[in-house]
Scaffold this active site. Structure first.
Site, mmCIF file in Angstrom:
data_model
loop_
_atom_site.group_PDB
_atom_site.id
_atom_site.type_symbol
_atom_site.label_atom_id
_atom_site.label_comp_id
_atom_site.label_asym_id
_atom_site.label_seq_id
_atom_site.Cartn_x
_atom_site.Cartn_y
_atom_site.Cartn_z
ATOM 1 N N CYS A 11 0.820 -1.224 0.000
ATOM 2 C CA CYS A 11 0.000 0.000 0.000
ATOM 3 C C CYS A 11 0.845 1.262 0.000
ATOM 4 O O CYS A 11 0.388 2.323 -0.431
ATOM 5 C CB CYS A 11 -0.929 0.000 1.210
ATOM 6 N N HIS B 5 -3.715 6.984 3.956
ATOM 7 C CA HIS B 5 -4.031 5.716 3.282
ATOM 8 C C HIS B 5 -5.467 5.326 3.619
ATOM 9 O O HIS B 5 -5.889 5.394 4.781
ATOM 10 C CB HIS B 5 -3.052 4.649 3.768
ATOM 11 N N ASN C 113 -10.128 -0.410 -0.052
ATOM 12 C CA ASN C 113 -8.676 -0.238 0.025
ATOM 13 C C ASN C 113 -8.071 -0.616 -1.326
ATOM 14 O O ASN C 113 -8.000 -1.789 -1.675
ATOM 15 C CB ASN C 113 -8.140 -1.135 1.145
HETATM 16 N N1 ACO Z 1 -18.512 -10.105 7.762
HETATM 17 C C1 ACO Z 1 -19.062 -10.559 8.877
HETATM 18 N N2 ACO Z 1 -18.351 -11.039 9.905
HETATM 19 C C2 ACO Z 1 -17.007 -11.030 9.776
HETATM 20 C C3 ACO Z 1 -16.361 -10.579 8.616
HETATM 21 C C4 ACO Z 1 -17.173 -10.091 7.578
HETATM 22 N N3 ACO Z 1 -16.671 -9.624 6.439
HETATM 23 N N4 ACO Z 1 -15.032 -10.701 8.781
HETATM 24 C C5 ACO Z 1 -14.836 -11.223 10.003
HETATM 25 N N5 ACO Z 1 -16.017 -11.432 10.585
HETATM 26 C C6 ACO Z 1 -16.281 -11.982 11.911
HETATM 27 C C7 ACO Z 1 -15.140 -12.842 12.418
HETATM 28 O O1 ACO Z 1 -15.261 -14.157 11.920
HETATM 29 C C8 ACO Z 1 -15.368 -12.781 13.912
HETATM 30 O O2 ACO Z 1 -16.393 -13.649 14.251
HETATM 31 P P1 ACO Z 1 -16.335 -14.480 15.640
HETATM 32 O O3 ACO Z 1 -16.319 -13.419 16.703
HETATM 33 O O4 ACO Z 1 -17.570 -15.263 15.577
HETATM 34 O O5 ACO Z 1 -15.061 -15.254 15.574
HETATM 35 C C9 ACO Z 1 -15.869 -11.352 14.112
HETATM 36 O O6 ACO Z 1 -16.356 -10.908 12.843
HETATM 37 C C10 ACO Z 1 -14.815 -10.411 14.597
HETATM 38 O O7 ACO Z 1 -13.636 -10.628 13.819
HETATM 39 P P2 ACO Z 1 -12.355 -9.783 14.036
HETATM 40 O O8 ACO Z 1 -11.301 -10.187 13.063
HETATM 41 O O9 ACO Z 1 -12.019 -9.778 15.498
HETATM 42 O O10 ACO Z 1 -12.907 -8.350 13.605
HETATM 43 P P3 ACO Z 1 -12.320 -6.962 13.926
HETATM 44 O O11 ACO Z 1 -13.248 -6.227 14.800
HETATM 45 O O12 ACO Z 1 -10.869 -7.018 14.294
HETATM 46 O O13 ACO Z 1 -12.423 -6.282 12.504
HETATM 47 C C11 ACO Z 1 -11.003 -5.714 10.666
HETATM 48 C C12 ACO Z 1 -11.716 -6.830 11.404
HETATM 49 C C13 ACO Z 1 -12.026 -4.750 10.104
HETATM 50 C C14 ACO Z 1 -10.197 -6.302 9.527
HETATM 51 C C15 ACO Z 1 -10.080 -5.011 11.692
HETATM 52 O O14 ACO Z 1 -9.207 -5.919 12.311
HETATM 53 C C16 ACO Z 1 -9.289 -3.922 11.098
HETATM 54 O O15 ACO Z 1 -9.789 -2.852 10.884
HETATM 55 N N6 ACO Z 1 -8.007 -4.173 10.805
HETATM 56 C C17 ACO Z 1 -7.204 -3.300 10.068
HETATM 57 C C18 ACO Z 1 -6.715 -4.042 8.902
HETATM 58 C C19 ACO Z 1 -7.046 -3.443 7.596
HETATM 59 O O16 ACO Z 1 -7.855 -2.577 7.397
HETATM 60 N N7 ACO Z 1 -6.309 -3.949 6.649
HETATM 61 C C20 ACO Z 1 -6.399 -3.511 5.313
HETATM 62 C C21 ACO Z 1 -5.207 -3.962 4.613
HETATM 63 S S1 ACO Z 1 -3.766 -3.424 5.376
HETATM 64 C C22 ACO Z 1 -3.534 -1.899 5.013
HETATM 65 O O17 ACO Z 1 -3.842 -1.442 3.951
HETATM 66 C C23 ACO Z 1 -2.988 -1.030 6.048
#
Ligand code: ACO
Length: 333
Positions: A118, A260, A290
């Protein structure tokens, strides 16, 4: 200040997106997810996806032509093409060479790719600015362009909802101090120890495509979302502070933050920690998801073209991605 000092400036910006839109509601039909989950956690409502007969180089060329037009330059004025991407059409030739031919830069200009996820476009910008300031090149085309839809496991709801296809391009030209678009500062940082928290494990030389790779789906993007979140916020805040300190500026001097566009929560946290009011933070993540190396140039382009970012304003940019690699930069638009 020496009158003959060469500075590097962004002379033109351009964007290229595929026409095909995929909303969160469309994704509800593909994986077990919901518009509510995606919008609340990421701020994303839609993203663009290349059709089967379109490629990364098509949108990259579109963005490049648009940036050339804004810079009032012809393709043959370009001395170097840098394409920043994790998703080239092919591993050989480079995406830059493919785009060079599509755009008609048939003057023997150098053309090569940079792979820094990215952070790509800002890394390319630093390379271009250094060449321009040294006098080696006058006009460098720097493209950040991704076809990430081709590297997503469309059965994995934890990744496929986050990314989109898109391209941003810029022309970096030689100028004099005070010229519009002057690049005042750029810093790129990396820490390879954390490479595994966001990666594309197979398809490279360590794990070439094979039946096993296809069955394990290891030729797609993998991510530890929570770890990425922590590193992203910390790194973007710290590099922005470095940039401001290097220029003897405070955050109040900044007119816009163009961060970003990975996720609205990361953007909000960076804005809050830097104490940037939300009305000064540029956003396009809701429309495009993204788009990796394309997020900063496309967001900057959109805000500059529609007049929200005005000539003379100070624009702080920051990005973060796999590597880990992150960067900050300051432009007087
Ligand atoms: N739809 C529905 N439920 C989902 C999805 C989805 N798309 N994805 C995950 N879940 C579920 C998981 O299975 C989990 O279920 P469980 O509790 O029954 O096990 C629950 O949602 C929570 O999952 P987490 O991974 O803990 O979700 P979190 O609140 O951490 O959110 C996210 C995930 C949005 C990816 C978050 O970690 C985040 O914002 N991370 C930043 C990473 C990012 O944005 N990366 C982009 C690429 S990197 C970059 O460009 C910088």
């Amino acid at each position: 200040m020496a009158k003959d000092k060469i500075i590097a400036r962004i002379a033109g910006l351009g964007s290229g997106f595929p026409d095909q839109e995929l909303t969160n509601f469309d994704l509800e039909k593909i994986v077990d997810t919901s518009d509510q989950w995606i919008s609340e956690r990421t701020g994303i409502r839609a993203r663009r996806k290349l059709k089967d007969n379109e490629n990364n180089s098509d949108i990259a060329a579109k963005a490049a032509l648009s940036a050339l037009e804004q810079a009032k330059l012809n393709p043959m004025d370009i001395d170097l093409v840098i394409a920043c991407t994790n998703s080239p059409d092919r591993w050989m030739p480079s995406l830059a060479a493919t785009v060079q031919a599509k755009v008609g830069i048939n003057n023997g200009a150098a053309a090569y790719d940079i792979i820094t996820a990215c952070a790509g476009w800002m890394v390319g910008l630093e390379v271009a600015a250094s060449f321009v300031k040294s006098g080696q090149y006058k006009n460098v085309l720097v493209i950040g362009s991704e076809a990430l839809s081709r590297f997503l496991n469309w059965q994995d709801r934890t990744t496929c909802v986050l990314f989109g296809d898109g391209a941003g391009a810029s022309v970096v030209s030689a100028g004099s101090p005070g010229d519009p678009g002057e690049i005042l500062a750029l810093k790129v940082r990396s820490d390879g120890r954390y490479g595994d928290i966001l990666d594309l494990p197979a398809g490279g030389s360590a794990s070439p495509l094979s039946q096993k790779v296809l069955e394990e789906k290891s030729n797609f993007i993998r991510m530890n979302g929570q770890e990425i979140y922590k590193h992203a916020v910390r790194s973007m805040v710290s590099v922005c502070k470095e940039i401001l300190e290097s220029q003897n500026l405070s955050i109040d001097d900044i007119d816009w933050l163009v961060p970003h566009q990975a996720n609205i929560r990361i953007i909000d946290a960076v804005g809050q920690k830097l104490k940037v009011p939300s009305e000064k933070v540029a956003l396009n993540v809701h429309k495009y998801g993204n788009t990796s190396a394309a997020t900063v140039p496309t967001c900057f382009d959109e805000y500059a073209r529609d007049g929200r970012i005005k000539r003379g304003q100070l624009v702080l940019m920051t990005t973060f991605g796999g590597g880990l690699t992150w960067a900050g930069g300051l432009v007087r638009w």
